[in-house]
Write a protein that holds these residues in place. Sequence first.
Motif, PDB file in Angstrom:
ATOM      1  N   ALA A  93       0.825  -1.209   0.000  1.00 44.49           N
ATOM      2  CA  ALA A  93       0.000   0.000   0.000  1.00 44.49           C
ATOM      3  C   ALA A  93       0.862   1.262   0.000  1.00 44.49           C
ATOM      4  N   VAL A  94       1.931   1.248   0.791  1.00 43.89           N
ATOM      5  CA  VAL A  94       2.828   2.399   0.845  1.00 43.89           C
ATOM      6  C   VAL A  94       3.502   2.615  -0.507  1.00 43.89           C
ATOM      7  N   VAL A 109     -10.669  10.613   4.780  1.00 42.26           N
ATOM      8  CA  VAL A 109      -9.949  10.504   6.042  1.00 42.26           C
ATOM      9  C   VAL A 109      -9.552   9.067   6.327  1.00 42.26           C
ATOM     10  N   GLU A 110     -10.392   8.121   5.911  1.00 39.62           N
ATOM     11  CA  GLU A 110     -10.047   6.714   6.123  1.00 39.62           C
ATOM     12  C   GLU A 110      -8.762   6.346   5.380  1.00 39.62           C
ATOM     13  N   ASP A 111      -8.616   6.854   4.157  1.00 40.42           N
ATOM     14  CA  ASP A 111      -7.425   6.556   3.367  1.00 40.42           C
ATOM     15  C   ASP A 111      -6.181   7.207   3.964  1.00 40.42           C
ATOM     16  N   VAL A 112      -6.327   8.449   4.424  1.00 42.12           N
ATOM     17  CA  VAL A 112      -5.189   9.168   5.005  1.00 42.12           C
ATOM     18  C   VAL A 112      -4.729   8.489   6.296  1.00 42.12           C
ATOM     19  N   ALA A 157      -0.643   5.037   9.114  1.00 44.93           N
ATOM     20  CA  ALA A 157      -0.360   3.891   9.979  1.00 44.93           C
ATOM     21  C   ALA A 157       0.377   2.793   9.220  1.00 44.93           C
ATOM     22  N   GLN A 158       0.012   2.584   7.966  1.00 44.28           N
ATOM     23  CA  GLN A 158       0.711   1.571   7.164  1.00 44.28           C
ATOM     24  C   GLN A 158       2.176   1.938   6.962  1.00 44.28           C
ATOM     25  N   TRP A 159       2.442   3.236   6.853  1.00 39.84           N
ATOM     26  CA  TRP A 159       3.836   3.665   6.720  1.00 39.84           C
ATOM     27  C   TRP A 159       4.630   3.288   7.968  1.00 39.84           C
ATOM     28  N   VAL A 160       4.022   3.452   9.141  1.00 38.93           N
ATOM     29  CA  VAL A 160       4.691   3.070  10.384  1.00 38.93           C
ATOM     30  C   VAL A 160       4.952   1.569  10.394  1.00 38.93           C
ATOM     31  N   ILE A 161       3.943   0.781  10.043  1.00 35.93           N
ATOM     32  CA  ILE A 161       4.098  -0.673  10.034  1.00 35.93           C
ATOM     33  C   ILE A 161       5.180  -1.090   9.038  1.00 35.93           C
ATOM     34  N   SER A 162       5.128  -0.511   7.844  1.00 38.69           N
ATOM     35  CA  SER A 162       6.075  -0.878   6.798  1.00 38.69           C
ATOM     36  C   SER A 162       7.497  -0.473   7.146  1.00 38.69           C
ATOM     37  N   PRO A 192     -24.889  19.903 -10.273  1.00 35.80           N
ATOM     38  CA  PRO A 192     -24.479  19.158  -9.080  1.00 35.80           C
ATOM     39  C   PRO A 192     -22.974  19.235  -8.855  1.00 35.80           C
ATOM     40  N   ALA A 193     -22.565  18.856  -7.658  1.00 37.03           N
ATOM     41  CA  ALA A 193     -21.133  18.803  -7.338  1.00 37.03           C
ATOM     42  C   ALA A 193     -20.433  17.786  -8.221  1.00 37.03           C
ATOM     43  N   SER A 194     -19.124  17.981  -8.390  1.00 35.35           N
ATOM     44  CA  SER A 194     -18.367  17.138  -9.328  1.00 35.35           C
ATOM     45  C   SER A 194     -18.176  15.715  -8.839  1.00 35.35           C
ATOM     46  N   GLY A 195     -18.125  15.534  -7.511  1.00 32.06           N
ATOM     47  CA  GLY A 195     -17.872  14.208  -6.950  1.00 32.06           C
ATOM     48  C   GLY A 195     -16.413  13.819  -6.919  1.00 32.06           C
ATOM     49  N   TYR A 196     -15.511  14.728  -7.301  1.00 32.04           N
ATOM     50  CA  TYR A 196     -14.089  14.384  -7.362  1.00 32.04           C
ATOM     51  C   TYR A 196     -13.490  14.290  -5.959  1.00 32.04           C
ATOM     52  N   VAL A 197     -12.643  13.271  -5.748  1.00 29.27           N
ATOM     53  CA  VAL A 197     -11.885  13.112  -4.505  1.00 29.27           C
ATOM     54  C   VAL A 197     -10.435  12.817  -4.883  1.00 29.27           C
ATOM     55  N   ALA A 198      -9.520  13.638  -4.403  1.00 25.74           N
ATOM     56  CA  ALA A 198      -8.102  13.426  -4.716  1.00 25.74           C
ATOM     57  C   ALA A 198      -7.600  12.141  -4.070  1.00 25.74           C
ATOM     58  N   PRO A 199      -6.745  11.390  -4.770  1.00 23.90           N
ATOM     59  CA  PRO A 199      -6.216  10.147  -4.195  1.00 23.90           C
ATOM     60  C   PRO A 199      -5.191  10.428  -3.105  1.00 23.90           C
ATOM     61  N   VAL A 200      -5.041   9.460  -2.180  1.00 25.29           N
ATOM     62  CA  VAL A 200      -4.099   9.609  -1.087  1.00 25.29           C
ATOM     63  C   VAL A 200      -2.673   9.460  -1.620  1.00 25.29           C
ATOM     64  N   HIS A 201      -1.749  10.172  -0.967  1.00 24.71           N
ATOM     65  CA  HIS A 201      -0.348  10.172  -1.388  1.00 24.71           C
ATOM     66  C   HIS A 201       0.537  10.252  -0.151  1.00 24.71           C
TER      67      HIS A 201
END
Length: 388
Positions: A60-61, A192-195, A200-205, A351-360
């Motif tokens: 994932a990292v 927020v779930e992705d962030v 936490a995955q970075w810490v584990i990795s 309507p709103a665009s629905g766009y969500v930036a990916p986690v990085h």
Amino acid sequence: MHRNRNRNTPTVRNTRSTATALVVAVVVLAGCERGSSSGPAHSTSGPSGCPAAQTRAQAAVSRAERTDIPWNGPTSGPTAVAGKTIVYVAQTMTNPGVAGAADSVRKAARVIGWHVRVIDGGGTPAGVQAAMSEAVDVRPSGIVIGGFDPGSTSQQVARANAAGIPLIGWHAVASPGPSRRPRLFTNVTTKVEDVARASAQWVISSSDGTAGAVVFTDASIPFAKYKSDLIRKELATCAGVKLLAYENIPIPDASSRTPREISSLLSRFQGRWTHSVAINDLYFADAAPAFRAAGKKGSGPPFNIGAGDGDPSAFQRINSKQYQAATVPEPLSLQGWQIVDEFNRAFSGRPASGYVAPVHISTADNSHGATTWDPAGYREAYRKIWGT
């Protein structure tokens, strides 16, 4: 803060119930100041770490550290509506994420031809309420709720709704997209779930599944509290990671409280403290003097990651290896442009665009000296949509 990202949805209520159970099990509150420290927690550790969880975290990292992500946001929408005025109400402009988003809204507004006014709430409930009241009173075309809980200004939100003033949140509620309660045209944030999971995955990795971790949060902000609960939950998937302490330090108190807490943590845990996760990068700016005074190397340990917001000072610490190793940044410039585009859709009856930036995840190895996480392609896409 983002802030900030939980407040009024059924999913959030269920998550809060789970988080409350965790808190009862592992938290012992201490002190009379706002905020508190808890720990050690009851997580078990062992010499074998957590091979399966570590393998998942490493994969994932690796994905999150990629920088060659093509633009996957909107490519069509209404052309620019002329002559609009936006008020950006900031929870506090001392929060680099809130301030960075405000600056990006200003820049995007200049491109589309709008006027932007920023009102600083100063980081207190009374200040934010006064700022929202002022924003509604000037009857702008739209209002940005910049990094605070709309529930804390419910009267002002109701007035804006009644006046037909569109509200757009930046880290205002937990989930991206439109919100019915409170009524927001949309909320701009990464998930927020992705962030939380990525940090936490970075810490584990990076620890090979054998970290002694400290989590820093501001439990007075529901979004931040939700994020830190998710971080703790993800850390707990690795039996070899021990949660040493959960530090509740309100962001307005961070500059005075964090150095003292860092000194105390170093005294309590010494070499067992190997990694930290904070809901906002600014904690590590305030922690640096205490680490330095204790003779800790800037390159760690502890190895520190911020779960938002990725402001320039965080990148500077990361690139110079000064008490921060990584961040899960918000693409603040992109989000400012998105906020302007979402208002343009609201003004056009769309309507709103629905766009969500990916986690990085940004580190010294993949930021290449940059001081922001700035994905490619969005400026050109939004200019084409607006016809500017």
